[in-house]
Design an enzyme around this catalytic site. Structure first.
Site, short mmCIF file in Angstrom:
data_model
loop_
_atom_site.label_atom_id
_atom_site.label_comp_id
_atom_site.label_asym_id
_atom_site.label_seq_id
_atom_site.Cartn_x
_atom_site.Cartn_y
_atom_site.Cartn_z
N ARG A 65 0.85 -1.20 0.00
CA ARG A 65 0.00 0.00 0.00
C ARG A 65 0.87 1.24 0.00
O ARG A 65 1.36 1.70 1.06
CB ARG A 65 -0.93 0.01 1.22
CG ARG A 65 -1.77 1.26 1.34
CD ARG A 65 -2.82 1.37 0.28
NE ARG A 65 -3.81 0.29 0.40
CZ ARG A 65 -4.71 0.03 -0.53
NH1 ARG A 65 -4.73 0.73 -1.64
NH2 ARG A 65 -5.58 -0.95 -0.37
N ARG A 91 1.36 -6.60 -10.01
CA ARG A 91 1.82 -5.94 -8.77
C ARG A 91 2.04 -6.93 -7.64
O ARG A 91 2.61 -6.56 -6.61
CB ARG A 91 0.88 -4.83 -8.34
CG ARG A 91 -0.47 -5.26 -7.82
CD ARG A 91 -1.20 -4.07 -7.19
NE ARG A 91 -2.56 -4.44 -6.80
CZ ARG A 91 -3.34 -3.70 -6.05
NH1 ARG A 91 -2.91 -2.52 -5.61
NH2 ARG A 91 -4.56 -4.11 -5.72
N HIS A 160 0.63 3.62 -10.45
CA HIS A 160 -0.36 4.10 -9.46
C HIS A 160 0.35 4.87 -8.32
O HIS A 160 0.37 4.43 -7.17
CB HIS A 160 -1.07 2.85 -8.92
CG HIS A 160 -2.30 3.09 -8.13
ND1 HIS A 160 -2.35 3.81 -6.95
CD2 HIS A 160 -3.58 2.66 -8.32
CE1 HIS A 160 -3.57 3.80 -6.46
NE2 HIS A 160 -4.34 3.13 -7.27
N ASP A 203 -12.20 9.93 -6.67
CA ASP A 203 -11.72 8.76 -7.43
C ASP A 203 -12.11 8.99 -8.88
O ASP A 203 -13.24 8.73 -9.29
CB ASP A 203 -12.36 7.48 -6.89
CG ASP A 203 -11.67 6.23 -7.43
OD1 ASP A 203 -12.00 5.13 -6.92
OD2 ASP A 203 -10.81 6.36 -8.33
N GLU A 261 -1.99 9.19 -10.92
CA GLU A 261 -1.54 7.96 -11.58
C GLU A 261 -1.45 8.14 -13.10
O GLU A 261 -2.37 8.71 -13.70
CB GLU A 261 -2.52 6.83 -11.25
CG GLU A 261 -2.74 6.65 -9.75
CD GLU A 261 -4.03 5.92 -9.45
OE1 GLU A 261 -4.68 6.23 -8.42
OE2 GLU A 261 -4.39 5.03 -10.24
O1 TA6 Z 1 -6.69 4.33 -8.67
C1 TA6 Z 1 -7.78 4.48 -7.78
C2 TA6 Z 1 -8.31 3.10 -7.42
O2 TA6 Z 1 -8.74 2.41 -8.56
C3 TA6 Z 1 -9.42 3.27 -6.39
O3 TA6 Z 1 -10.68 2.95 -6.93
C4 TA6 Z 1 -9.00 2.33 -5.26
O4 TA6 Z 1 -9.53 1.06 -5.49
C5 TA6 Z 1 -7.48 2.38 -5.41
O5 TA6 Z 1 -7.26 2.32 -6.81
C6 TA6 Z 1 -6.71 1.37 -4.64
O6 TA6 Z 1 -6.93 0.09 -5.16
P1 TA6 Z 1 -6.33 -1.17 -4.32
O7 TA6 Z 1 -6.73 -2.38 -5.10
O8 TA6 Z 1 -4.85 -0.96 -4.27
O9 TA6 Z 1 -6.94 -1.05 -2.96
#
Ligand code: TA6
Length: 287
Positions: A65, A91, A160, A203, A261
């Site tokens: 994260r 990932r 991301h 988002d 991103e």
């Molecule tokens: O990039 C934004 C997003 O798609 C959000 O919708 C949220 O889901 C975030 O990515 C994080 O995704 P993850 O699967 O890492 O929790």
């Protein structure tokens, strides 16, 4: 293939996760082999530009994260809306280091992933090659090159990036004025008026191939995000409720991060003919 690590790049293992630590006069950083995941980057003597949750998992097979997760070959749940794992298998896959060098204090790591490295994803062609170049110095340059094998390849991708900010409530993202976007909170398509500011969960997938700048007033920093061959810019902050719902995200950490991103997602997915290569590049610099 054994890669000799030059001075300035060392290997370490945390909870069974192999990583390369970069320490040169131009930058400090950390790159995990799982996900080819850049987990930290601090140019020169500055603070880390990338945010990493204090609650992040650091376990084989679980996404990290923060930093810069690589989303590939789909974004989120994919265009079908039911793809697993979220944001694709890259990932959480184990990439392979194929080159490491330091030139003029800039560290470069190159990692590769092929279908043979991934258990899995049913109908995704196995003979693709993904190659990721991380250039870490006073700037951070990330280049994701994907080459199709003998079959055509159709994929989404995103770098991301989680940026560390002083207070999201005092952040502006400049460069998206007039851009159309998909608001993922209500599924509506909208147009951005002025700078992006944050007053609640945000988002959005913006149709934007240009440069954005994250103006972090509380942190006293501006981060420029330039890119090549990317048609979408995703902006995300989970705000209070979503932060509390994520086990790998501290309840109060939402104020300290902003995702901007570099992507090709949804209708901007990339289609390659056999043997064709696409390279998406993101570059972060601090002003
Ligand atoms: O990039 C934004 C997003 O798609 C959000 O919708 C949220 O889901 C975030 O990515 C994080 O995704 P993850 O699967 O890492 O929790």
């Amino acid at each position: 293939m054994t890669v000799t690590l030059p001075s300035g790049i060392t290997e370490e293992t945390t909870n069974g996760l192999l990583a390369y630590r970069i320490e040169t006069p131009a930058a400090r950083g950390l790159v995990y082999v799982q996900g080819a995941h850049v987990a930290g980057w601090a140019p020169g003597g500055a603070d880390d530009v990338l945010w990493l949750s204090e609650k992040t998992f650091l376990e084989p097979g679980k996404p990290i994260r923060g930093g810069v997760p690589i989303c590939f070959p789909w974004f989120g749940p994919g265009r079908s809306g039911d793809q697993q794992p979220a944001h694709g298998f890259a990932r959480v896959a184990t990439w392979r280091l194929v080159d490491a060098r330091v030139d003029d204090d800039v560290a470069t790591l190159e990692l590769e992933l092929t279908g043979a490295d991934v258990e899995k994803a049913d109908d995704f062609p196995q003979d693709f090659l993904a190659r990721y170049r991380v250039r870490m110095g006073r700037e951070l340059e990330l280049a994701l090159a994907v080459t199709a094998g003998e079959q055509p390849l159709d994929f989404e991708e995103a770098l991301h990036s989680y940026l560390s900010v002083g207070d999201i409530r005092q952040v502006r993202v400049v460069g998206l004025d007039g851009a159309g976007y998909l608001d993922k909170l209500d599924g509506e398509r909208k147009v951005q008026h002025g700078d992006v500011e944050f007053t609640s969960e945000t988002d959005r997938v913006y149709r934007c191939s240009g440069t954005t700048e994250v103006v972090d007033q509380a942190g006293g920093r501006r981060v420029l995000v330039t890119k090549q061959h990317s048609d979408d810019t995703v902006v995300w902050n989970p705000w209070v409720d979503k932060s509390r719902a994520m086990p790998d995200f501290g309840d109060d950490e939402w104020t300290g991060m902003c995702c901007v991103e570099t992507a090709n997602a949804l209708g901007d997915a990339v289609s390659l003919a056999p043997g064709e290569t696409h390279v998406m590049v993101a570059k972060l610099s601090v002003g």
